[in-house]
Design a protein around this motif. Structure first.
Motif, mmCIF file in Angstrom:
data_model
loop_
_atom_site.group_PDB
_atom_site.id
_atom_site.type_symbol
_atom_site.label_atom_id
_atom_site.label_comp_id
_atom_site.label_asym_id
_atom_site.label_seq_id
_atom_site.Cartn_x
_atom_site.Cartn_y
_atom_site.Cartn_z
ATOM 1 N N ARG A 89 0.986 -1.172 0.149
ATOM 2 C CA ARG A 89 -0.077 -0.072 0.196
ATOM 3 C C ARG A 89 0.921 1.227 0.044
ATOM 4 N N VAL A 90 1.481 1.768 -1.210
ATOM 5 C CA VAL A 90 2.186 2.790 -1.288
ATOM 6 C C VAL A 90 1.172 4.087 -1.790
ATOM 7 N N GLY A 91 0.020 3.718 -2.394
ATOM 8 C CA GLY A 91 -0.647 5.091 -2.693
ATOM 9 C C GLY A 91 -1.846 5.560 -2.053
ATOM 10 N N THR A 92 -1.820 4.858 -0.833
ATOM 11 C CA THR A 92 -3.012 4.993 0.005
ATOM 12 C C THR A 92 -3.379 6.566 0.202
ATOM 13 N N GLY A 93 -4.639 7.022 -0.027
ATOM 14 C CA GLY A 93 -4.955 8.464 0.006
ATOM 15 C C GLY A 93 -4.662 9.406 -1.111
ATOM 16 N N LEU A 94 -3.865 8.817 -2.078
ATOM 17 C CA LEU A 94 -3.580 9.488 -3.239
ATOM 18 C C LEU A 94 -4.361 9.162 -4.229
ATOM 19 N N VAL A 95 -4.791 10.043 -5.144
ATOM 20 C CA VAL A 95 -5.335 9.978 -6.509
ATOM 21 C C VAL A 95 -4.845 10.487 -7.504
ATOM 22 N N GLY A 96 -5.045 10.096 -8.787
ATOM 23 C CA GLY A 96 -4.810 10.589 -9.977
ATOM 24 C C GLY A 96 -3.318 10.606 -10.283
ATOM 25 N N GLU A 97 -2.604 11.631 -10.827
ATOM 26 C CA GLU A 97 -1.150 11.893 -11.270
ATOM 27 C C GLU A 97 -0.438 11.464 -9.732
ATOM 28 N N GLU A 98 -1.042 12.169 -8.669
ATOM 29 C CA GLU A 98 -0.051 12.043 -7.634
ATOM 30 C C GLU A 98 0.039 10.607 -7.090
ATOM 31 N N ARG A 99 -1.008 9.902 -7.231
ATOM 32 C CA ARG A 99 -1.032 8.500 -6.937
ATOM 33 C C ARG A 99 0.054 7.648 -8.005
ATOM 34 N N LEU A 100 -0.269 7.991 -9.231
ATOM 35 C CA LEU A 100 0.527 7.148 -10.230
ATOM 36 C C LEU A 100 2.114 7.540 -10.039
ATOM 37 N N ALA A 101 2.490 8.823 -9.585
ATOM 38 C CA ALA A 101 3.847 9.260 -9.223
ATOM 39 C C ALA A 101 4.501 8.275 -8.125
ATOM 40 N N ALA A 102 3.615 8.380 -7.027
ATOM 41 C CA ALA A 102 4.115 7.737 -6.203
ATOM 42 C C ALA A 102 4.303 5.997 -6.469
#
Length: 144
Positions: A89-102
């Motif tokens: 779980r590295v993208g929890t709480g992130l969406v869109g481009e911010e999530r994809l970058a993480a």
């Protein structure tokens, strides 16, 4: 209502210690302490028949919260897709481009450890992005 129980996730593998070290790096886990009564895993291994030495390894969450991971050597290699896999779980709480970058940043870190990126699943109307990967022995896991 029953109580929550601790559990262990077990991996069949060819090289238990190597795979345990990989997952320690992925998750920030520590190598498990040796069995009770032994100063080290090497000391424990020396008590086993030669064909059983190095046959298992484990890693643990230093906080005590996450499950113990256990790695056991088996003679056969992986043939088909896992029926169970870990989602890191590295993208929890992130969406869109911010999530994809993480997700992509973590993917690059894990590829440097020997993991392989299998495919990037981009967000759609129902799901956020995730990345399907394989560990150093070909076991599938996801970055989500």
């Amino acid at each position: 209502m029953s109580s929550v129980r601790k559990f262990q996730v077990t991996f069949d593998c060819a090289e238990p210690e190597r795979l345990a070290r990989f997952w320690c790096e992925v998750l920030g886990y520590d190598p498990a302490p040796p069995p009770r009564g032994f100063a080290s895993w090497d000391a424990f291994d020396r008590t086993l028949p030669p064909e059983q030495r190095g046959g298992s390894s484990a890693c643990v969450d230093p906080s005590g919260e996450g499950p113990r991971l256990y790695f056991q050597r088996v003679p056969e290699g992986k043939v088909v897709k896992n029926r169970v896999h870990l989602c890191v779980r590295v993208g929890t709480g992130l969406v869109g481009e911010e999530r994809l970058a993480a997700l992509r940043a973590e993917c690059a870190r894990l590829e440097a450890l020997g993991a392989r990126c299998e495919r990037v699943l981009l967000a759609d109307e129902h799901n956020e992005s995730c990345i399907v990967m394989q560990d150093i022995e070909g076991n599938e896991f996801c970055l989500d």
